[in-house]
Design a protein around this motif. Structure first.
Motif, PDB file in Angstrom:
ATOM      1  N   GLY A  21       0.803  -1.219   0.000  1.00 40.69           N
ATOM      2  CA  GLY A  21       0.000   0.000   0.000  1.00 40.69           C
ATOM      3  C   GLY A  21       0.829   1.259   0.000  1.00 40.69           C
ATOM      4  O   GLY A  21       0.942   1.924  -0.996  1.00 40.69           O
ATOM      5  N   ARG A  23       3.933   3.792   2.623  1.00 40.14           N
ATOM      6  CA  ARG A  23       4.947   3.683   3.664  1.00 40.14           C
ATOM      7  C   ARG A  23       4.397   3.509   5.065  1.00 40.14           C
ATOM      8  O   ARG A  23       5.061   2.940   5.922  1.00 40.14           O
ATOM      9  CB  ARG A  23       5.923   4.831   3.602  1.00 40.14           C
ATOM     10  N   TRP A  24       3.173   3.972   5.297  1.00 40.64           N
ATOM     11  CA  TRP A  24       2.580   3.729   6.617  1.00 40.64           C
ATOM     12  C   TRP A  24       2.376   2.235   6.822  1.00 40.64           C
ATOM     13  O   TRP A  24       2.604   1.698   7.903  1.00 40.64           O
ATOM     14  CB  TRP A  24       1.249   4.457   6.770  1.00 40.64           C
ATOM     15  N   VAL A  26       4.157  -0.043   5.623  1.00 36.83           N
ATOM     16  CA  VAL A  26       5.456  -0.646   5.897  1.00 36.83           C
ATOM     17  C   VAL A  26       5.747  -0.590   7.402  1.00 36.83           C
ATOM     18  O   VAL A  26       6.228  -1.548   7.992  1.00 36.83           O
ATOM     19  CB  VAL A  26       6.579   0.064   5.103  1.00 36.83           C
ATOM     20  N   LEU A  27       5.398   0.537   8.015  1.00 41.15           N
ATOM     21  CA  LEU A  27       5.627   0.660   9.462  1.00 41.15           C
ATOM     22  C   LEU A  27       4.721  -0.280  10.245  1.00 41.15           C
ATOM     23  O   LEU A  27       5.118  -0.860  11.252  1.00 41.15           O
ATOM     24  CB  LEU A  27       5.413   2.103   9.917  1.00 41.15           C
ATOM     25  N   ARG A  30       6.252  -3.578  10.010  1.00 37.85           N
ATOM     26  CA  ARG A  30       7.396  -3.632  10.927  1.00 37.85           C
ATOM     27  C   ARG A  30       6.908  -3.973  12.331  1.00 37.85           C
ATOM     28  O   ARG A  30       7.445  -4.873  12.985  1.00 37.85           O
ATOM     29  CB  ARG A  30       8.091  -2.262  10.946  1.00 37.85           C
ATOM     30  N   LEU A  33       5.744  -7.532  12.629  1.00 35.28           N
ATOM     31  CA  LEU A  33       6.879  -8.455  12.668  1.00 35.28           C
ATOM     32  C   LEU A  33       7.533  -8.447  14.045  1.00 35.28           C
ATOM     33  O   LEU A  33       8.014  -9.470  14.524  1.00 35.28           O
ATOM     34  CB  LEU A  33       7.900  -8.077  11.594  1.00 35.28           C
ATOM     35  N   CYS A  34       7.541  -7.269  14.672  1.00 37.75           N
ATOM     36  CA  CYS A  34       8.077  -7.175  16.038  1.00 37.75           C
ATOM     37  C   CYS A  34       7.212  -7.989  16.991  1.00 37.75           C
ATOM     38  O   CYS A  34       7.705  -8.592  17.933  1.00 37.75           O
ATOM     39  CB  CYS A  34       8.079  -5.735  16.516  1.00 37.75           C
ATOM     40  N   SER A  45       2.918   3.268  18.259  1.00 34.12           N
ATOM     41  CA  SER A  45       4.244   2.955  17.737  1.00 34.12           C
ATOM     42  C   SER A  45       4.648   3.818  16.548  1.00 34.12           C
ATOM     43  O   SER A  45       5.793   4.236  16.436  1.00 34.12           O
ATOM     44  CB  SER A  45       4.301   1.486  17.335  1.00 34.12           C
ATOM     45  N   SER A  46       3.698   4.075  15.652  1.00 40.19           N
ATOM     46  CA  SER A  46       4.096   4.784  14.440  1.00 40.19           C
ATOM     47  C   SER A  46       3.534   6.195  14.322  1.00 40.19           C
ATOM     48  O   SER A  46       3.941   6.953  13.464  1.00 40.19           O
ATOM     49  CB  SER A  46       3.669   3.975  13.215  1.00 40.19           C
ATOM     50  N   ILE A  93      11.558  -6.096   5.031  1.00 41.76           N
ATOM     51  CA  ILE A  93      11.639  -5.134   6.132  1.00 41.76           C
ATOM     52  C   ILE A  93      13.030  -5.161   6.759  1.00 41.76           C
ATOM     53  O   ILE A  93      13.618  -4.125   7.064  1.00 41.76           O
ATOM     54  CB  ILE A  93      10.578  -5.484   7.205  1.00 41.76           C
TER      55      ILE A  93
END
Lengths: 182, 182
Positions: A21, A23-24, A26-27, A30, A33-34, A45-46, A93
């Motif tokens: 989608g 860059r948001w 992508v965060l 991330r 995945l954490c 977090s973002s 990532i």
DNA sequence: TAAGCTAACTCTGATTATGAGAGTTAAGAG
DNA sequence: CTCTTAACTCTCATAATCAGAGTTAGCTTA
């Protein structure tokens, strides 16, 4: 998300970018995945805004990278987890993080996050490898070619790029000749 | 590009995404890595509109990933090439391509592009490796930790994620117990 | 000499996405 | 009865994007 033009492209890279989608997203990936999983986690977090977060989660869900599921009733509460496909995004990532570290784009003077082998504690990186032998391959030896699924545009891209490299080489040779003349 | 919120983040991933800009820039980078170099090349290759392409090239240049240079006078003509830093983005693009292939997001039934070792012709992939031993590491062994440059938010992210995983585990155990009871 | 062509753009106007923040819903806590 | 939490939705001003037309400067073809 203005995906006009991205739809119908024959390109794996465009395909993944469209599925993610923006860059948001992508965060959010991330954070997933954490190990974060809730709406308010992502927000904290973002720092993404409500409208965007809500939209991006729906998009990731619609693209099969994320699953929304109820973790309690009364009141109903939902969490988001990566699907099997969603986990596949992990390497991208990680590579992105390590590139950011190397180019010093993290905003900190040293890496904010690190990737380790949970069994040994050793730091984990990545490497190009030869698919048949498993041997590491150097970046300078890497070349891009048209694959079996290439359409006309991909063929154009690859062959035109070859022509551009030839032109550039010719120009360099000419410049060299001119310099030798004087 | 609405980069509000991305500026000032302590995160290598956000840093790279901000430097790249958006998904159009990813396609431009793909083309540059292939070997394309001119404005009209990018336009033809990715179908991006003038305004966006022009803006994205300026952004990439401003972020030091791309260099604009004149390749002829009379009339003046310019081309764009990757800088040393720009080449560092390569692995991310390659990983993205291979993820797209694996998730079948390319729009074709088989990979449109492939990466090969130009010396041997063998296909090239990538692998997680142990940084000290160089041994391959399996994806399931990968863990994310706070690094030396972590700020409070990163620490929060990592520890909160740990808590979330513990909660999920407890819920699973409870569900298991309930099932055993009946 | 004039009409076309090419490369690398810029400009315009309509459409769409984003950021900031307020409001909603349902339930438990004080 | 008010406060708080989680997970959202809604609104509105602003900013980015799309599609396509226009620009500039020097060839090239007729």
């Amino acid at each position: 998300m203005r995906s006009k033009g991205f739809d119908g492209m024959v390109c794996s890279i465009a395909g993944v970018m469209a599925a993610i989608g923006d860059r948001w997203a992508v965060l959010i990936l991330r954070d997933l995945l954490c190990g974060l999983s809730r709406y308010e986690d992502f927000r904290h977090s973002s720092g993404v805004t409500n409208a965007t977060l809500s939209d991006r989660l729906k998009h990731l869900e619609a693209n099969g990278l994320v699953e929304r599921r109820r973790y309690q009733q009364k009141p109903e509460r939902f969490e988001y987890v990566l699907t099997k496909n969603g986990w596949q995004i992990g390497p991208a990532i990680m590579v992105l993080a390590q590139i950011g570290d190397r180019l010093d784009l993290s905003g900190a003077s040293s890496p904010p996050m690190k990737f380790v082998n949970r069994k040994t504690g050793a730091e984990v990186g990545w490497s190009y490898i030869d698919r048949s032998t498993g041997e590491p391959v150097s970046a300078v030896d890497l070349a891009i070619e048209a694959g079996p699924g290439a359409d006309e545009l991909v063929h154009w891209r690859v062959s035109h790029a070859k022509a551009r490299r030839a032109e550039a080489k010719a120009r360099r040779a000419e410049a060299e000749a001119n310099r030798a003349e004087t």
